[in-house]
Design an enzyme around this catalytic site. Structure first.
Site: not given
Length: 331
Positions: A196, A209, A213
């Site tokens: 991402s 998050y 990633k």
């Protein structure tokens, strides 16, 4: 003599400048070719067989029943792989398996229901046992989990924090640890990890998050170099917004493709870099994402990106809170 020397120096600088300009021009031509023209490794390298379905190798997809994962499952089957589907909901797995076998007669499917947020060692062992007799040649580490809404880290729910780490980091490692040795033994295989831009930009208010990633970026590069010596290909798919339940974007655009278009672009560019030029074992497959990737990586100051990402996340958080308040009043 002085005039001749000066002329020689001027000519030398002019030639040097011309050479630099030529190199820059060639670089941008190559960047354009990477993004729009050059094709990647054929899936037949990994055992795809469209001519005799059912006889080809197997591809395993995690988070297989929705969004990007579903498209990887369908398109890999279309390209001649048998498919192992792994996701949480048995009913969805059964329905998708039946759909694939109906669309591509002869194709075989298998499935295993597993919630990676709470998966136990016994479940990973069961997945390994279920697939032990299958020639799994492709692993798509697609399963992922983000925040319910952007949130400051100091306010984050520890349960949500742990689930994100379990799904995005721990599960990806455990699944890969099952299948990477098999790919190394067969001396041909492919591992795709869904990355991402949040990991690349270190997105504020999505700290856990983004950190998960970012982990995948370094992990994929290290793993890619290790497995290169075993003829196993590893790539991180650097992904911006795609229409999905995770992104919460519903309308496609040039910047936000549908999962079908995104996956098709990814499978056509295996082992290329596209907009991720200069970053080993990384592919930014969607063309518009590729240009954004290159520009933000090489031109835009990182501090500006952090401030912009914070502003965007804060705006998203405010809208999500207002929506939740409206829904609460409607009850």
């Amino acid at each position: 003599m002085v005039g001749c020397a000066r002329e020689t120096v001027v000519t030398g600088f002019a030639c040097f400048g011309a050479a630099i300009a030529l190199c820059i021009a060639l670089y941008f031509v190559y960047l354009f070719l990477e993004i729009h023209v050059l094709s990647g490794t054929s899936l037949t390298k990994y055992g795809a067989n469209k001519k005799s379905r059912g006889t080809g190798s197997w591809a395993l997809v995690t988070g297989a029943t929705d969004g990007i994962g579903r498209e990887f499952s369908v398109q890999l089957a279309q390209n001649g792989f048998n498919i192992v589907l792994v996701s949480r909901t048995v009913e969805k797995l059964v329905a998708l398996g039946a759909d694939i076998e109906s669309k591509y007669p002869g194709t075989k499917t298998a499935h295993y229901a597993m919630d990676f947020a709470v998966a136990t060692p016994a479940q990973y062992e069961e997945l390994a046992k279920l697939t032990s007799h299958l020639d799994v040649a492709v692993l798509i580490n697609n399963v992922g989990l983000s925040h319910a809404m952007p949130v400051p880290f100091i306010e984050m729910d520890p349960v949500e924090m742990n689930k994100i780490v379990m799904v995005n980091i721990v599960a990806t490692q455990h699944v890969t640890r099952i299948f990477a040795p098999r790919l190394a033994r067969r001396k041909a295989g492919l591992i795709l990890n869904l990355g991402s831009f949040s990991g690349q930009w270190a997105t504020p208010l999505l700290t856990t998050y983004a950190g998960s990633k970012a982990f995948l970026i370094a992990w994929s590069q290290a793993l890619g170099e290790e497995l290169r010596h075993e003829n196993v290909d590893v790539q991180l798919l650097n992904t911006f917004f795609v229409v999905s339940s995770m992104s919460k974007v519903r309308r496609p655009s040039a910047m936000v493709p549908m999962p079908k278009s995104y996956v098709r672009a990814a499978l056509q560019r295996i082992n290329r870099s596209s907009g991720a030029l200069g970053r080993p074992y990384t592919l930014t497959p969607w063309p518009v994402h590729a240009y954004v990737d290159w520009i933000t990586n090489y031109i835009v100051p990182r501090g500006f990106l952090l401030r912009k990402a914070y502003s965007t996340s804060l705006d998203t958080r405010r809208r999500a809170i207002r929506k939740a308040e409206r829904e609460l009043k409607a009850l």
